[in-house]
Write a protein that holds these residues in place. Structure first.
Motif, PDB file in Angstrom:
ATOM      1  N   VAL A   1       0.859  -1.178   0.000  1.00  0.00           N
ATOM      2  CA  VAL A   1       0.000   0.000   0.000  1.00  0.00           C
ATOM      3  C   VAL A   1       0.898   1.232   0.000  1.00  0.00           C
ATOM      4  O   VAL A   1       1.807   1.338   0.819  1.00  0.00           O
ATOM      5  N   TYR A   2       0.668   2.143  -0.926  1.00  0.00           N
ATOM      6  CA  TYR A   2       1.448   3.375  -0.878  1.00  0.00           C
ATOM      7  C   TYR A   2       0.632   4.453  -0.178  1.00  0.00           C
ATOM      8  O   TYR A   2      -0.451   4.838  -0.637  1.00  0.00           O
TER       9      TYR A   2
ATOM     10  N   GLU B   1      -3.654   9.598   3.302  1.00  0.00           N
ATOM     11  CA  GLU B   1      -4.380   8.951   2.210  1.00  0.00           C
ATOM     12  C   GLU B   1      -3.651   7.757   1.631  1.00  0.00           C
ATOM     13  O   GLU B   1      -2.438   7.642   1.717  1.00  0.00           O
ATOM     14  N   ILE B   2      -4.447   6.915   1.011  1.00  0.00           N
ATOM     15  CA  ILE B   2      -3.896   5.790   0.273  1.00  0.00           C
ATOM     16  C   ILE B   2      -3.751   6.232  -1.179  1.00  0.00           C
ATOM     17  O   ILE B   2      -4.734   6.626  -1.812  1.00  0.00           O
ATOM     18  N   ALA B   3      -2.546   6.175  -1.700  1.00  0.00           N
ATOM     19  CA  ALA B   3      -2.368   6.537  -3.107  1.00  0.00           C
ATOM     20  C   ALA B   3      -2.610   5.341  -4.009  1.00  0.00           C
ATOM     21  O   ALA B   3      -3.102   5.473  -5.123  1.00  0.00           O
ATOM     22  N   ALA B   4      -2.253   4.160  -3.514  1.00  0.00           N
ATOM     23  CA  ALA B   4      -2.424   2.966  -4.329  1.00  0.00           C
ATOM     24  C   ALA B   4      -2.254   1.733  -3.470  1.00  0.00           C
ATOM     25  O   ALA B   4      -1.605   1.770  -2.420  1.00  0.00           O
TER      26      ALA B   4
ATOM     27  N   HIS C   1       2.895   0.454  -8.864  1.00  0.00           N
ATOM     28  CA  HIS C   1       1.476   0.822  -8.875  1.00  0.00           C
ATOM     29  C   HIS C   1       1.055   1.423 -10.215  1.00  0.00           C
ATOM     30  O   HIS C   1      -0.106   1.378 -10.579  1.00  0.00           O
ATOM     31  N   THR C   2       2.016   2.011 -10.912  1.00  0.00           N
ATOM     32  CA  THR C   2       1.680   2.661 -12.178  1.00  0.00           C
ATOM     33  C   THR C   2       1.636   1.645 -13.320  1.00  0.00           C
ATOM     34  O   THR C   2       0.914   1.831 -14.288  1.00  0.00           O
TER      35      THR C   2
ATOM     36  N   VAL D   1       0.792   7.400  -8.428  1.00  0.00           N
ATOM     37  CA  VAL D   1       1.322   7.679  -7.091  1.00  0.00           C
ATOM     38  C   VAL D   1       2.159   8.963  -7.115  1.00  0.00           C
ATOM     39  O   VAL D   1       2.129   9.758  -6.179  1.00  0.00           O
ATOM     40  N   ALA D   2       2.895   9.156  -8.220  1.00  0.00           N
ATOM     41  CA  ALA D   2       3.735  10.346  -8.334  1.00  0.00           C
ATOM     42  C   ALA D   2       2.891  11.610  -8.151  1.00  0.00           C
ATOM     43  O   ALA D   2       3.315  12.568  -7.497  1.00  0.00           O
TER      44      ALA D   2
END
Lengths: 475, 533
Positions: free
Chosen positions: A184-185, A190-193, A326-327, A337-338
């Motif tokens: 999890v990022y 917040e959770i980005a991904a 994630h990307t 995510v960036a």
């Protein structure tokens, strides 16, 4: 398999960018597209004390600056992550202490060194109900991690393997929790991904052998920039793992039968990545966010978790967590995510009207930094706003008359970006792009003139909506 | 590399390829600061465009100075403006009693008639030139009559579209360029009309060829050869020469009329020949302009009378003619300038071993990929260079990258390449400690990992491009050599065959000659051949 490239990236932009350079590039590109000044630095610059980790730090250190402030980044990690937080993340034992203190669920276990007698370790470990996980305390990229250890014999075997293969001296043995392996990022609150990782596997088609299925799978992994350098490797460990399941490489699995090839769910070892950002349970999100909060000065990071129907435990914190994972998931949607990281550092640029077609020549910057031919390079600022572009095809006597150099000089004078290329049929293609519609359209008239030696017969124009590399290139 | 004149500065021989013409100025300036250990950064002006004269900065960590070619930031914007506008320049010079040619400037409110009337009062001969003209464009000299004056004014205004013009007395003199910094003359050169000097043997056309080779060797004027055209032939004829005349040894023959073909002139150093009186005029001129600590002064000098006038002050001059004169000694203007801005670096050791890749930086900035590029600093303190000769190593990508990574992490400069013998050569240069560390890595880690048979080391004296570079062999040369060898062998056998045949035929011929019938008919054949003539 899903579409490899999301709408804000394409294959050409990622050409020649691999491994951790992708992480650095995605974050740098996002900031740069928002109009921030982007500078790449030599790895040992005194301008920042950002901790550099990993085998090859060159070309992954950059800064993004607005008029008011400047932030340094190493790969995905910005300077809002303290070096102490990085150290805690690297030391898994220490990380566990912080997590435990904050009440974040972690697997039970203990640490030991290569000095500790093996019998002593196994004795205290197997007092508890297995299975177990064995991992090096300071390891990274899942190197040397063995999961699902059921017997003392397998534990010893695995420990011997780690010691023989790597230089590790400190280890952690802990409870193996059955469940999905999820990265999890987290950025701030917040959770980005969130991306699920499975161990390397193949799905039978009823006719192909495991070995053939592996090569098919590798073919598709090659088209994904994140997995192209993470193919499934056939080695003795895999053969042993198959043997334990009474399988060998030449066996033909049934149609739709899934065969797991390795114990560890690690993408570097050939595992699959599946985007689960929208489907993970809210309590899983909470645990991930709490985990990042538990480490002082961390603020954003990749959190490794094991999630099953009832539990969600944190097994590792990655302060320099990947965005590429994630990307570019093998299955599911791409997560930017960036974008979330840049939002966090430069919230005032959140709503800027940036272009998704612009990019810069990162490989050439990399090669200059790698050979230490330059110390620092500041990329040309990205035009911010809607990019307007045209593609002109010029025919007549336009080759071998210096047309492309002429078009470069004129584009540069007009402040336009793009390229010029000779076509096999004798025509020249000129693509020009910029914010100023008039200049782009007016370039057509210039194209009719051309250099002195050219005799232009005709200029055809087309709308261009594809990628634009900053600057002007003669192809 | 070309032959480097012994009168020039040796460290400027060590330039990257592709540094000629106007780039020699920037390279000479920037490298002067850089080789002293200052940090060098190239900057593109704001916006997307760059002019060929891009800016660069030098910094010692505490202070930074920005330069444009040889002009530094100690020259104030006001001074730049005064130098750019000739009437303003003359105003300041006149005010401080610095000699200037008598004259007046006129703007578009004055009509042609009035200008001509002024000219008449000034006395002939006269010069007419545009007020904001660049590099001699529209300058009309030696105007002797009212009619010529009328035409000149008309030409500059109506054909060249310059409304503002200057009219002044035409001074007969030689054009001197005098570099003044911090109140003294650091160098002076004049440009003399295209000429050759006889050696007593060669013709003028041969001497021009020799001259052009010498010009090609000059980094700054290499693309400006003397062209033999009708003008040149006519001029020689008017002086009773032709292309085939052979001038005496040491005799100088001008091949162009004075004041023509500016690009074919020779820069000649005159620093030591200039009188103190003339030097003082140059210094006074610079002192007369506020905010101008260094610049170039264009003077018109009457060498016989020893008098001089200021023609122009150039705040951003080219300096390469000081550095690469065709006759006389080079004058180290970059040294004088950097000494002025960074006096504490005067005694710094100069790192002449390294050079940086300016053409690449140009390309990067020009094509718009980057707006700033910083060159890696040169190491301060002692440096040594070593060459390691590696036998029996397979130069894989992985090997090359490993070697480069270690070199870069140790801040070493150098390269890896394959020698013709097939052995691998690694050159590294840096502090003795780091070079030692590299050797240890090579001997311990890399030797085992990549199965290197043997490593021998030597000191190296090569000049190096900054950074560590992987040099790929362009093609597999060993294969090529083999092919050539077989081909050579083939030709040799063919040659032998032909020689044998030739021998055979010669023998046959001999036997025919000696045969009886030939002997008998000999007188007849002799007679016939005579008859044919």
């Amino acid at each position: 398999m899903t579409e490899t490239y999301p709408f804000w990236l394409d294959k050409e932009m990622l050409k020649g960018v691999r491994r951790f350079n992708i992480d650095a590039y995605l974050v740098a590109l996002e900031g740069w597209r928002r109009g921030l000044s982007l500078t790449f630095h030599e790895h040992n610059t005194p301008r920042t004390d950002l901790k550099l980790i990993g085998f090859d730090p060159i070309g992954k250190l950059f800064s993004l600056s607005s008029e008011y402030k400047s932030h340094f980044f190493y790969r995905t990690r910005g300077d809002k992550i303290s070096n102490e937080a990085v150290d805690i993340g690297t030391d898994k034992e220490l990380a566990k202490k912080y997590l435990k203190k904050a009440g974040v669920p972690i697997p039970e276990g203990f640490s030991f060194t290569s000095e500790t007698p093996v019998e002593e370790v196994t004795e205290s470990l197997f007092e508890n109900q297995g299975p177990f996980v064995l991992k090096p305390t300071f390891g990274s990229l899942g190197k040397g991690v063995t999961t699902n250890i059921q017997t003392e014999e397998f534990f010893k075997e695995s420990l011997e393997y780690i010691k023989a293969t790597f230089d590790y001296t400190d280890f952690i043995a802990e409870q193996h929790i059955e469940g999905e392996d999820i990265r999890v990022y987290v950025v701030g609150d917040e959770i980005a991904a969130a991306t699920k990782r499975t161990s390397a596997n193949v799905t039978g088609d009823g006719t192909s052998s495991i070995e053939e299925l592996i090569s098919f799978k590798n073919e598709s992994r090659k088209s994904n920039p994140h997995t192209v350098t993470r193919l499934i490797k056939i080695d003795d460990r895999m053969k042993n793992y198959l043997k334990k399941q009474n399988l060998q490489l030449s066996d033909v699995p049934d149609k739709d039968e899934i065969v797991y090839l390795k114990g560890e769910s690690n993408i570097s070892a050939g595992g699959d990545s599946v985007d689960v950002t929208d489907t993970i349970r809210s309590e899983v999100r909470e645990v991930a966010i709490e985990a990042v909060k538990a480490i002082p000065g961390l603020n954003h990071a990749g959190v490794d978790m094991i999630v099953n129907e009832k539990d969600a435990v944190v097994i590792e914190i990655n302060s320099t967590g990947s965005t590429a994972l994630h990307t570019f998931p093998l299955y599911g949607e791409s997560q930017n995510v960036a974008e979330k990281i840049i939002d966090y550092y430069f919230p005032e640029t959140k709503d800027i009207d940036k272009s998704n077609v612009l990019y810069f020549d990162y490989p050439s910057i990399l090669s200059q930094l790698r050979s230490n031919s330059i110390k620092r390079i500041e990329v040309t600022d990205a035009p911010v706003g809607e990019i307007y572009a045209k593609r002109y095809i010029i025919s007549g006597k336009v080759q071998k008359v210096g047309y492309r150099i002429w078009s470069e000089n004129n584009a540069i004078r007009e402040g336009l970006h793009g390229y010029a290329r000779n076509l096999k049929n004798g025509d020249v293609v000129v693509v020009v792009a910029g914010l100023d519609k008039y200049r782009v359209d007016n370039f057509k008239h210039l194209c009719y003139e051309g250099p002195r030696r050219a005799k232009v017969k005709n200029v055809r124009e087309y709308v261009w909506t594809n990628r634009i590399k900053i600057g002007f290139e003669i192809k | 590399m070309e032959n480097f004149d012994e009168n020039w500065l040796p460290h400027l021989n060590n330039r990257p390829p592709g540094i000629s013409a106007y780039r020699t100025d920037i390279y000479a300036m920037a490298s002067e600061g850089w080789r002293r250990g200052l940090t060098l950064k190239f900057i593109k002006a704001p916006g997307y465009n760059i002019s060929p004269a891009l800016k660069y900065s030098l910094s010692d960590g505490e202070k930074e100075h920005i330069f444009s070619v040889a002009r530094g930031d100690a020259v104030t914007p006001d001074a730049i403006r005064i130098c750019e506008e000739k009437p303003l320049t003359y105003y300041y010079l006149k005010k401080n009693n610095v000699p200037i040619p008598e004259g007046e400037s006129f703007n578009d409110t004055v009509d042609n008639h009035e200008i001509v009337e002024y000219g008449k009062k000034l006395r002939f001969p006269l010069v007419v030139k545009p007020t904001d003209g660049k590099s001699g464009e529209g300058v009309i000299t030696n105007i002797k009559t009212v009619e010529e004056l009328e035409n000149a004014v008309k030409h500059v205004r109506e054909e060249l579209n310059y409304n503002n013009l200057i009219i002044e007395r035409f001074i007969v003199g030689v054009d001197y360029r005098v570099y003044v910094i911090d109140g003294y003359v650091a160098g002076a050169y004049k440009r003399i009309t295209a000429n050759v000097i006889g050696d007593g043997k060669s013709s003028i056309s041969e001497l021009i060829k020799i001259k052009n080779i010498k010009r090609k060797n000059n980094p700054f004027i290499k693309n400006r050869s003397i062209k033999i055209n009708q003008d040149l032939k006519d001029f020689l004829k008017s002086n009773n020469y032709s292309l085939t005349s052979i001038p005496d040894e040491g005799e100088r023959v001008y091949v162009r009329a004075h004041g023509t073909y500016f690009k074919e002139r020779d820069p000649v150093d005159v620093t030591d020949d200039m009188s103190d009186h003339l030097k003082q005029i140059a210094v006074d001129a610079v002192d007369a302009i506020p905010g101008l600590p260094h610049c170039n002064v264009d003077m018109l000098i009457n060498e016989e009378e020893g008098t001089g006038y200021i023609n122009e002050i150039n705040s951003r001059p080219q300096i390469s003619n000081h550095l690469f004169p065709m006759e006389g000694k080079a004058r180290d203007i970059p040294k004088a300038i950097i000494d002025y801005y960074f006096p504490e670096t005067v005694d710094n050791e100069k790192r002449n071993k390294y050079y940086f890749d300016l053409p690449f930086i140009y390309e990067t900035l020009w094509s718009g990929n980057a707006k700033e590029v910083t060159v890696p600093d040169v190491n301060r303190g002692k440096i040594i260079s070593k060459r390691f000769l590696l036998k029996g190593v397979d130069r894989t990508r992985l090997f090359d990258r490993n070697v480069r990574k270690h070199a870069i992490l140790l801040k070493l400069n150098g390269y890896i390449k394959t020698l013709e013998s097939g052995n691998t050569s690694i050159v590294v240069s840096g502090t003795p400690k780091r070079v030692r560390q590299f050797r240890d890595i090579l001997n311990n880690q890399l030797k085992k990992r990549f199965k290197i048979q043997s490593i021998t080391e030597k000191f190296s004296s090569k000049n190096l491009r900054v950074g560590f570079h992987i040099i790929q062999s362009k093609t597999d040369k060993t294969g090529e050599v083999e092919n050539l060898k077989t081909e050579l062998k083939k030709y040799k056998t063919q040659m032998n065959k032909i020689n044998k045949e030739k021998k055979k035929l010669e023998d046959e011929l001999e036997s025919i000659k000696n045969s009886r019938s030939q002997k008998i008919t000999k007188p007849l054949r002799k007679f016939r051949s005579k008859f044919k003539k």
